[in-house]
Design a protein around this motif. Structure first.
Motif, PDB file in Angstrom:
ATOM      1  N   UNK A  36     -34.821   8.340   9.145  1.00 58.94           N
ATOM      2  CA  UNK A  36     -33.939   7.593  10.038  1.00 58.94           C
ATOM      3  C   UNK A  36     -33.799   8.362  11.348  1.00 58.94           C
ATOM      4  N   UNK A  37     -34.285   7.777  12.439  1.00 57.53           N
ATOM      5  CA  UNK A  37     -34.213   8.428  13.750  1.00 57.53           C
ATOM      6  C   UNK A  37     -32.859   8.187  14.409  1.00 57.53           C
ATOM      7  N   UNK A  38     -32.398   6.953  14.377  1.00 56.55           N
ATOM      8  CA  UNK A  38     -31.088   6.626  14.922  1.00 56.55           C
ATOM      9  C   UNK A  38     -30.601   5.333  14.279  1.00 56.55           C
ATOM     10  N   UNK A  39     -29.303   5.059  14.436  1.00 56.34           N
ATOM     11  CA  UNK A  39     -28.741   3.878  13.784  1.00 56.34           C
ATOM     12  C   UNK A  39     -27.662   3.260  14.647  1.00 56.34           C
ATOM     13  N   UNK A  40     -27.390   2.006  14.359  1.00 59.56           N
ATOM     14  CA  UNK A  40     -26.323   1.271  15.028  1.00 59.56           C
ATOM     15  C   UNK A  40     -25.528   0.519  13.973  1.00 59.56           C
ATOM     16  N   UNK A  41     -24.194   0.667  13.947  1.00 59.61           N
ATOM     17  CA  UNK A  41     -23.373  -0.076  12.991  1.00 59.61           C
ATOM     18  C   UNK A  41     -23.045  -1.468  13.514  1.00 59.61           C
ATOM     19  N   UNK A  42     -22.981  -2.447  12.599  1.00 58.40           N
ATOM     20  CA  UNK A  42     -22.654  -3.822  12.984  1.00 58.40           C
ATOM     21  C   UNK A  42     -23.419  -4.203  14.266  1.00 58.40           C
ATOM     22  N   UNK A  43     -24.742  -4.094  14.244  1.00 57.14           N
ATOM     23  CA  UNK A  43     -25.510  -4.080  15.495  1.00 57.14           C
ATOM     24  C   UNK A  43     -25.630  -5.413  16.216  1.00 57.14           C
ATOM     25  N   UNK A  44     -25.663  -6.515  15.470  1.00 60.74           N
ATOM     26  CA  UNK A  44     -25.997  -7.802  16.073  1.00 60.74           C
ATOM     27  C   UNK A  44     -25.540  -8.910  15.122  1.00 60.74           C
ATOM     28  N   UNK A  45     -25.220 -10.051  15.669  1.00 60.67           N
ATOM     29  CA  UNK A  45     -24.826 -11.193  14.845  1.00 60.67           C
ATOM     30  C   UNK A  45     -25.909 -12.268  14.902  1.00 60.67           C
ATOM     31  N   UNK A  46     -26.313 -12.743  13.742  1.00 58.15           N
ATOM     32  CA  UNK A  46     -27.350 -13.760  13.615  1.00 58.15           C
ATOM     33  C   UNK A  46     -26.734 -15.120  13.287  1.00 58.15           C
ATOM     34  N   UNK A  47     -27.343 -16.153  13.808  1.00 56.23           N
ATOM     35  CA  UNK A  47     -27.200 -17.485  13.231  1.00 56.23           C
ATOM     36  C   UNK A  47     -28.468 -17.694  12.424  1.00 56.23           C
ATOM     37  N   UNK A  48     -28.356 -17.544  11.119  1.00 54.45           N
ATOM     38  CA  UNK A  48     -29.543 -17.588  10.268  1.00 54.45           C
ATOM     39  C   UNK A  48     -30.150 -18.985  10.174  1.00 54.45           C
ATOM     40  N   UNK A  79     -17.784  10.492  12.657  1.00 45.44           N
ATOM     41  CA  UNK A  79     -18.762  10.845  13.685  1.00 45.44           C
ATOM     42  C   UNK A  79     -20.141  10.882  13.029  1.00 45.44           C
ATOM     43  N   UNK A  80     -21.169  10.567  13.802  1.00 43.21           N
ATOM     44  CA  UNK A  80     -22.530  10.530  13.254  1.00 43.21           C
ATOM     45  C   UNK A  80     -23.511  11.011  14.302  1.00 43.21           C
ATOM     46  N   UNK A  81     -24.359  11.979  13.936  1.00 39.10           N
ATOM     47  CA  UNK A  81     -25.329  12.545  14.874  1.00 39.10           C
ATOM     48  C   UNK A  81     -26.361  11.522  15.333  1.00 39.10           C
ATOM     49  N   UNK A  82     -26.617  10.532  14.495  1.00 36.00           N
ATOM     50  CA  UNK A  82     -27.682   9.579  14.799  1.00 36.00           C
ATOM     51  C   UNK A  82     -27.149   8.272  15.384  1.00 36.00           C
ATOM     52  N   UNK A 122     -24.126   6.529  18.325  1.00 30.21           N
ATOM     53  CA  UNK A 122     -23.331   6.809  19.519  1.00 30.21           C
ATOM     54  C   UNK A 122     -21.853   6.637  19.196  1.00 30.21           C
ATOM     55  N   UNK A 123     -21.071   7.714  19.374  1.00 32.09           N
ATOM     56  CA  UNK A 123     -19.638   7.618  19.173  1.00 32.09           C
ATOM     57  C   UNK A 123     -19.233   7.590  17.713  1.00 32.09           C
ATOM     58  N   UNK A 124     -18.014   7.073  17.472  1.00 30.08           N
ATOM     59  CA  UNK A 124     -17.450   6.999  16.136  1.00 30.08           C
ATOM     60  C   UNK A 124     -17.959   5.746  15.432  1.00 30.08           C
ATOM     61  N   UNK A 125     -18.309   5.903  14.150  1.00 31.54           N
ATOM     62  CA  UNK A 125     -18.777   4.771  13.347  1.00 31.54           C
ATOM     63  C   UNK A 125     -17.677   4.387  12.365  1.00 31.54           C
ATOM     64  N   UNK A 126     -17.304   3.119  12.361  1.00 29.85           N
ATOM     65  CA  UNK A 126     -16.298   2.601  11.442  1.00 29.85           C
ATOM     66  C   UNK A 126     -16.979   1.905  10.277  1.00 29.85           C
TER      67      UNK A 126
END
Length: 236
Positions: A56-68, A28-31, A33-37
């Protein structure tokens, strides 16, 4: 790319799948949403440090996928595969471990890698270059970023349920505590609890170097005036 679209959403790449025999640390992470794996110890300590680091105000795990290759972004890694289905085009796929929104409004992507992995995969250096060319900032965090003491102390602070102080306790620390004092002396002289000392570190009333040694009665504390730079542990 609208950053707000990726906070509070499902990760772009799923790590935990029920029934799959794969090592996953669920927190769990305060910054977030929900459970972070997270998949590695390195990713786990980044998450812990982000909870403590006030920038750090907030964070997102595995947030987005790029085609570099093109700079195109996809909410899901599967969306990229679907978009290219039936074509011979080979994308340069990259999904960062984290996206941080900082207190100053900036957005930064964060990747956790062990230095041994980086030596075995020298081509990964091109990812940071590609991200920069696309206008994104990518911060690489390795196992050398945090000491063993950092690991222990950050996890203790992260687990603190209440980071606030009663007004009377705050005034006591601001007016009665010596400028330099040990952790034990802060407790004995003023009757502070360990939780209150930890909260004072969050409040910028006390400061210490988290990297030197695990918290103990001998830990040296400095009385400060709103300075929380000792909690800025990530290389941001």
């Amino acid at each position: 790319m609208q950053d707000d679209d990726h906070f509070g959403k499902e990760p772009s790449r799923r790590i935990y799948i029920r029934g799959l025999q794969k090592k996953v640390n669920r927190q769990a992470c305060r910054k977030a949403a929900g459970i972070v794996d997270t998949e590695t110890n390195g990713e786990s300590i980044i998450l812990v440090a982000a909870e403590v680091d006030p920038r750090v105000r907030r964070l997102a795990p595995q947030p987005i996928t790029f085609d570099l290759n093109t700079g195109e972004t996809f909410a899901k890694k599967s969306d990229l595969k679907d978009a290219l289905h039936g074509t011979r085009y080979k994308p340069w796929v990259y999904t960062p471990d984290f996206m941080f929104e900082l207190a100053n409004g900036d957005t930064v992507f964060v990747e956790g890698k062990h230095s041994r992995w980086l030596r075995s995969n020298p081509a990964f250096a091109q990812v940071a270059t590609a991200m920069e060319e696309l206008g994104h900032r990518l911060v690489l965090v390795t196992e050398t970023t945090f000491t063993r003491s950092d690991h222990r102390n950050l996890r203790i602070l992260r687990a603190l349920p209440n980071r606030s102080l009663e007004p009377a306790t705050r005034e006591l620390i601001e007016t009665q505590l010596l400028r330099s004092v040990s952790f034990g002396e802060a407790q004995w002289s003023l009757g502070l609890t360990r939780a209150e000392v930890y909260a004072a570190l969050f409040q910028g009333l006390l400061a210490t170097d988290l990297s030197l040694a695990p918290f103990s009665d001998r830990t040296k504390l400095l009385r400060v005036d709103g300075d929380v730079s000792h909690l800025e542990v990530l290389p941001l």
